[in-house]
Design a protein around this motif. Sequence first.
Motif, PDB file in Angstrom:
ATOM      1  N   LEU A 140      65.952  53.022  21.628  1.00  0.00           N
ATOM      2  CA  LEU A 140      67.216  53.678  21.981  1.00  0.00           C
ATOM      3  C   LEU A 140      68.412  52.907  21.421  1.00  0.00           C
ATOM      4  O   LEU A 140      69.385  53.512  20.958  1.00  0.00           O
ATOM      5  N   ALA A 141      68.353  51.595  21.452  1.00  0.00           N
ATOM      6  CA  ALA A 141      69.433  50.791  20.863  1.00  0.00           C
ATOM      7  C   ALA A 141      69.531  51.050  19.365  1.00  0.00           C
ATOM      8  O   ALA A 141      70.638  51.177  18.810  1.00  0.00           O
ATOM      9  N   LEU A 142      68.387  51.159  18.700  1.00  0.00           N
ATOM     10  CA  LEU A 142      68.372  51.430  17.269  1.00  0.00           C
ATOM     11  C   LEU A 142      68.927  52.817  16.967  1.00  0.00           C
ATOM     12  O   LEU A 142      69.713  52.998  16.033  1.00  0.00           O
ATOM     13  N   VAL A 143      68.544  53.803  17.761  1.00  0.00           N
ATOM     14  CA  VAL A 143      69.047  55.174  17.567  1.00  0.00           C
ATOM     15  C   VAL A 143      70.555  55.213  17.807  1.00  0.00           C
ATOM     16  O   VAL A 143      71.302  55.839  17.044  1.00  0.00           O
ATOM     17  N   ALA A 144      71.030  54.536  18.856  1.00  0.00           N
ATOM     18  CA  ALA A 144      72.473  54.490  19.131  1.00  0.00           C
ATOM     19  C   ALA A 144      73.214  53.826  17.978  1.00  0.00           C
ATOM     20  O   ALA A 144      74.282  54.295  17.556  1.00  0.00           O
ATOM     21  N   PHE A 145      72.648  52.754  17.453  1.00  0.00           N
ATOM     22  CA  PHE A 145      73.263  52.073  16.317  1.00  0.00           C
ATOM     23  C   PHE A 145      73.311  52.985  15.100  1.00  0.00           C
ATOM     24  O   PHE A 145      74.307  53.040  14.384  1.00  0.00           O
ATOM     25  N   LYS A 146      72.250  53.748  14.886  1.00  0.00           N
ATOM     26  CA  LYS A 146      72.202  54.700  13.767  1.00  0.00           C
ATOM     27  C   LYS A 146      73.274  55.779  13.927  1.00  0.00           C
ATOM     28  O   LYS A 146      73.916  56.177  12.946  1.00  0.00           O
ATOM     29  N   LEU A 147      73.473  56.261  15.143  1.00  0.00           N
ATOM     30  CA  LEU A 147      74.508  57.272  15.381  1.00  0.00           C
ATOM     31  C   LEU A 147      75.907  56.712  15.128  1.00  0.00           C
ATOM     32  O   LEU A 147      76.763  57.407  14.569  1.00  0.00           O
ATOM     33  N   VAL A 148      76.142  55.478  15.517  1.00  0.00           N
ATOM     34  CA  VAL A 148      77.431  54.843  15.247  1.00  0.00           C
ATOM     35  C   VAL A 148      77.628  54.682  13.743  1.00  0.00           C
ATOM     36  O   VAL A 148      78.714  54.929  13.212  1.00  0.00           O
ATOM     37  N   LEU A 149      76.564  54.298  13.045  1.00  0.00           N
ATOM     38  CA  LEU A 149      76.639  54.177  11.589  1.00  0.00           C
ATOM     39  C   LEU A 149      76.946  55.509  10.933  1.00  0.00           C
ATOM     40  O   LEU A 149      77.725  55.576   9.978  1.00  0.00           O
ATOM     41  N   ALA A 150      76.324  56.566  11.418  1.00  0.00           N
ATOM     42  CA  ALA A 150      76.528  57.896  10.840  1.00  0.00           C
ATOM     43  C   ALA A 150      77.990  58.320  10.950  1.00  0.00           C
ATOM     44  O   ALA A 150      78.508  59.008  10.075  1.00  0.00           O
ATOM     45  N   GLN A 151      78.656  57.912  12.007  1.00  0.00           N
ATOM     46  CA  GLN A 151      80.071  58.249  12.170  1.00  0.00           C
ATOM     47  C   GLN A 151      80.965  57.363  11.310  1.00  0.00           C
ATOM     48  O   GLN A 151      82.018  57.794  10.859  1.00  0.00           O
ATOM     49  N   ALA A 152      80.558  56.125  11.086  1.00  0.00           N
ATOM     50  CA  ALA A 152      81.390  55.171  10.356  1.00  0.00           C
ATOM     51  C   ALA A 152      81.266  55.315   8.841  1.00  0.00           C
ATOM     52  O   ALA A 152      82.217  55.036   8.112  1.00  0.00           O
ATOM     53  N   LEU A 153      80.111  55.743   8.362  1.00  0.00           N
ATOM     54  CA  LEU A 153      79.882  55.841   6.924  1.00  0.00           C
ATOM     55  C   LEU A 153      80.098  57.278   6.450  1.00  0.00           C
ATOM     56  O   LEU A 153      79.949  58.224   7.224  1.00  0.00           O
ATOM     57  N   PRO A 154      80.430  57.463   5.177  1.00  0.00           N
ATOM     58  CA  PRO A 154      80.647  58.828   4.677  1.00  0.00           C
ATOM     59  C   PRO A 154      79.352  59.639   4.678  1.00  0.00           C
ATOM     60  O   PRO A 154      78.260  59.100   4.484  1.00  0.00           O
ATOM     61  N   SER A 155      79.493  60.938   4.902  1.00  0.00           N
ATOM     62  CA  SER A 155      78.339  61.839   4.896  1.00  0.00           C
ATOM     63  C   SER A 155      77.956  62.131   3.450  1.00  0.00           C
ATOM     64  O   SER A 155      78.782  62.595   2.661  1.00  0.00           O
ATOM     65  N   ILE A 156      76.705  61.861   3.125  1.00  0.00           N
ATOM     66  CA  ILE A 156      76.207  62.126   1.781  1.00  0.00           C
ATOM     67  C   ILE A 156      74.877  62.862   1.897  1.00  0.00           C
ATOM     68  O   ILE A 156      74.249  62.874   2.955  1.00  0.00           O
ATOM     69  N   SER A 157      74.459  63.486   0.807  1.00  0.00           N
ATOM     70  CA  SER A 157      73.275  64.340   0.858  1.00  0.00           C
ATOM     71  C   SER A 157      71.973  63.610   0.527  1.00  0.00           C
ATOM     72  O   SER A 157      70.938  64.236   0.428  1.00  0.00           O
ATOM     73  N   TYR A 158      72.026  62.324   0.346  1.00  0.00           N
ATOM     74  CA  TYR A 158      70.818  61.554   0.021  1.00  0.00           C
ATOM     75  C   TYR A 158      70.721  60.349   0.955  1.00  0.00           C
ATOM     76  O   TYR A 158      71.674  59.996   1.638  1.00  0.00           O
TER      77      TYR A 158
END
Length: 193
Positions: A70-88
């Motif tokens: 769960l900590a890893l998934v939460a960290f991934k969600l925070v990363l997804a918001q902080a980094l630009p959305s790309i298709s790869y």
Amino acid sequence: LPLLSSSIQSISGARYSRAYIALTVTRKPQYYVWNIWMMLFILGTLSFTIFSVAVEDVGDRLSNMLTLVLALVAFKLVLAQALPSISYLTMLDFYTLASMMVMFFIAVFTSFIPNLGLETEALMTADRDLFFISGILWVMVNVWFVMKALIQTTARAAEIKKSDEQFKTYRMSVTNLSIVQGYKPLISSHDIR
């Protein structure tokens, strides 16, 4: 690259001067190494702490593992918001997924081993084997990531150096051609590094 445009490109048939601009933009990876990769590495490595809990305490082991997932998934969600959305998928995405897969592997086999009906000695051996196999898998993931990062960084640096050399060669030829044609260059060849 030609200095003047073609007369076909203009309605009046005039030729115009051209300007070529080349920019080299690179990221400095230190932010990603210390703030993202290091956190992912720590979370992945912490998954091995479940082997310090007794083999028979499956509930405690799985609760520790699921907390880390769960900590890893939460960290991934925070990363997804902080980094630009790309298709790869980026290298960090692959590393995050590999971390999740290692945790998944440990969690699944941790829950199955006690249910195999093995005697205590065999149960301890199976748990020890899972620890070593998971450890080897985790080391392989990290070695892959570091090697791939070094290879890509080296290749990109070589590509940038080659592009810079091509630009310098082109600029020297344009400067020499301009001097031959009677134009004074705006930038001397000494200004080019």
